[in-house]
Design an enzyme around this catalytic site. Structure first.
Site, PDB file in Angstrom:
ATOM      1  CE  LYS A 184      -1.861   1.968   3.942  1.00 24.29           C
ATOM      2  NZ  LYS A 184      -1.824   3.416   3.937  1.00 24.29           N
ATOM      3  CG  ASN A 185       2.506   2.640   3.505  1.00 20.67           C
ATOM      4  OD1 ASN A 185       1.388   3.153   3.364  1.00 20.67           O
ATOM      5  ND2 ASN A 185       2.927   2.154   4.659  1.00 20.67           N
TER       6      ASN A 185
ATOM      7  NE  ARG B 130       0.173  12.407   6.541  1.00 20.31           N
ATOM      8  CZ  ARG B 130       0.445  13.592   7.023  1.00 20.31           C
ATOM      9  NH1 ARG B 130      -0.519  14.376   7.402  1.00 20.31           N
ATOM     10  NH2 ARG B 130       1.671  13.991   7.144  1.00 20.31           N
TER      11      ARG B 130
ATOM     12  CB  CYS C 222      -5.456  13.284  11.202  1.00 21.65           C
ATOM     13  SG  CYS C 222      -7.158  13.793  11.355  1.00 21.65           S
TER      14      CYS C 222
ATOM     15  NE  ARG D 196      -0.259  10.493   9.791  1.00 19.70           N
ATOM     16  CZ  ARG D 196      -0.474   9.322   9.198  1.00 19.70           C
ATOM     17  NH1 ARG D 196      -1.630   8.730   9.320  1.00 19.70           N
ATOM     18  NH2 ARG D 196       0.463   8.765   8.468  1.00 19.70           N
ATOM     19  N   PRO D 197       1.098  16.893  10.780  1.00 23.13           N
ATOM     20  CG  PRO D 197       2.879  17.923  11.862  1.00 23.13           C
ATOM     21  CD  PRO D 197       1.951  16.756  11.965  1.00 23.13           C
TER      22      PRO D 197
ATOM     23  CG  LEU E 109       8.920  18.518   8.223  1.00 26.44           C
ATOM     24  CD1 LEU E 109       9.363  17.132   8.655  1.00 26.44           C
ATOM     25  CD2 LEU E 109      10.038  19.519   8.478  1.00 26.44           C
TER      26      LEU E 109
ATOM     27  CG  ASP F 245       2.758   1.734   9.180  1.00 19.76           C
ATOM     28  OD1 ASP F 245       2.231   2.608   9.879  1.00 19.76           O
ATOM     29  OD2 ASP F 245       2.913   1.847   7.950  1.00 19.76           O
TER      30      ASP F 245
ATOM     31  CB  ILE G 294       6.658   7.507  14.478  1.00 17.83           C
ATOM     32  CG1 ILE G 294       7.951   6.687  14.356  1.00 17.83           C
ATOM     33  CG2 ILE G 294       6.352   8.248  13.171  1.00 17.83           C
ATOM     34  CD1 ILE G 294       9.181   7.455  13.932  1.00 17.83           C
TER      35      ILE G 294
ATOM     36  NE  ARG H 236      -7.157   4.365   5.217  1.00 15.71           N
ATOM     37  CZ  ARG H 236      -6.305   4.999   6.020  1.00 15.71           C
ATOM     38  NH1 ARG H 236      -6.585   5.152   7.282  1.00 15.71           N
ATOM     39  NH2 ARG H 236      -5.183   5.483   5.553  1.00 15.71           N
TER      40      ARG H 236
END
Ligand code: UD1
Length: 420
Positions: free
Chosen positions: A22-23, A92, A116, A121-122, A125, A308, A330, A400
């Protein structure tokens, strides 16, 4: 509302093909917009997040279709650059379209991403790095209005934290920027390497992915083209099924799984008494002696222990002999699975970012609620070992990231079914 019913307490034994990651597939789907061409992605898992990314591509004017386990994306027509708030909120990873659209069409309007549930979760950056490349990003009414009036120009970007998402966004935008971009303190996750390999296959010039210094030599967009690409195996799905085997004292062969991506987890499972080895086409795990607690687990950027995998391995350790400590470094709010595991009989105490897990001799089936994607997977792992029936609700969160987790578990011998 769909629920998963798992009848636990039986030893797992079986063989399973590991799904695509997925990632990895999500940033690669957004990267397709850079090519202006047809891309075929093989081993593309049918996840709700993947469908959400395909919907974004369709709304931008691109064509997407599924062909068995592959997805074909044609971005020759990309005639819109606005992503609605509703689509952005679905996941996200939608924020990765920002770098990809700046790199391909030079402007876009989108909003802050969703997903979130793990705490704040800004994206500061991401935004500051893209501004350093020359992007103008105005924030108004929750929308991000982005353009690059003078084009994007390569530069040195020093990330204060090796953020996976920010590294991906910079890579995508820098592919077509003028000159060379260097990302220092870049994320080193295997999915970053997969994205770099995909982009290079499409004509980009990226080196150093997998190290903390990535170099991107900009190329004209006209030099980019489509390709066929195999998505890497999902390392967190691999960990999930390894833990399901481990907690039941069972054994599993996971075809296509790669040990090099999850060494931190494999070391821990070995310390707790499991045998894990590579075989010709994947990984094999067996756990016949009962699990022993490992003293401490701290989540870190890759190659450290993955955030994760925290909930999933914690579920496994609820039945280990002894006491272990988990530290979540994290995300602020990533222990929401704990209360649900406690309902199943686990002995876990949390304070801030620390959880103390004391092993119990048995878990019992219960009605539980998946708090988030990996927390939901953790409940599935615990349910495999729990006496009696566990009913897990909020299954859509698990969908998901997992291609029919109940079918995968059934292949390993678990009595698991979806109740619609
Ligand atoms: C993170 C994980 C990734 C995992 C994904 C989904 C890490 C380092 N990253 O990626 O492995 O697959 O979640 O669960 O483990 N941060 C900022 N500002 C930013 C971006 C991030 O402060 O602009 C902070 C976050 O608040 C968080 C940390 O950095 O504490 C994690 O960041 P990042 O790697 O960017 O998160 P994801 O890309 O979502």
């Amino acid at each position: 509302m769909q629920r998963l019913k798992i009848e636990g307490g039986h030893r797992l034994c079986g063989e399973l093909e590991i799904q695509g990651a997925k990632n990895s597939v999500l940033p690669i789907l957004s990267a397709c917009v850079l090519t202006g061409d047809e891309v075929r992605l093989n081993r593309c898992p049918p996840l709700s997040d993947v469908y959400a990314a395909m919907r974004i591509l369709s709304c931008l004017g691109c064509k997407c279709k599924r062909d068995g386990t592959s997805v074909i994306v044609d971005t020759a027509v990309l005639d819109k650059n606005v992503i609605s708030d509703a689509l952005m909120r679905r996941m996200r990873s939608s924020i990765i379209f920002l770098g990809a659209l700046l790199g391909s069409v030079g402007e876009c309007t989108l909003s802050f991403p969703g997903g979130c549930e793990l705490g704040p979760r800004p994206i500061d950056l991401h935004l500051s790095a893209l501004r350093q490349l020359g992007a103008q990003i105005d924030e108004a009414h929750g929308r991000l209005i982005c353009s690059c009036p003078k084009g994007l120009k390569g530069t040195l970007i020093n990330l204060s934290f090796p953020s996976v998402g920010a590294t991906e966004n910079v890579m995508l935008a820098a592919v077509t920027a003028k000159g060379e971009t260097v990302i220092s303190n870049a994320a080193r996750e295997p999915e970053i390497c997969d994205l770099a390999e995909f982009l290079n296959r499409c004509g980009a010039k990226i080196s150093g992915a997998g190290s903390s210094r990535i170099k991107i030599k900009g190329v004209p967009r006209s030099q980019l083209h489509g390709c066929e690409f195999d998505i890497m195996p999902d390392r967190i799905a691999t960990v999930t099924y390894m833990c399901a085997a481990a907690i039941t004292g069972g054994e599993a062969k996971l075809k296509g799984a790669r040990s090099c991506d999850i060494e931190a987890v494999i070391n821990l499972l070995r310390q707790s008494g499991c045998s894990v080895y590579e075989c010709c086409d994947g990984l094999y795990i067996s756990s016949s002696k009962g699990l022993k607690a490992v003293r401490s687990v701290r989540t870190q950027p890759y190659p450290g222990f993955p955030t994760d995998a925290q909930a999933i391995v914690m579920a496994c350790m609820t039945r280990a002999q002894g006491t272990g400590i988990f530290v979540e470094d994290i995300f602020e709010n990533r222990f929401r699975h704990v209360d649900e595991l406690v309902r199943m009989g686990a002995d876990i105490k949390t304070e801030g970012r620390v959880a103390v897990v004391s092993g119990v001799s048995s878990l019992s089936g219960a009605n539980v609620v998946a708090p988030d994607l990996r927390g939901g997977a953790a409940l599935c792992v615990a349910a495999c070992a729990a006496q009696g029936e566990t009913l897990i609700s909020n299954v859509e969160l698990i969908d998901r990231g997992y291609d029919s987790i109940e079918c995968a578990l059934a292949r390993l011998g678990v009595k698991a079914e979806r109740k619609v």
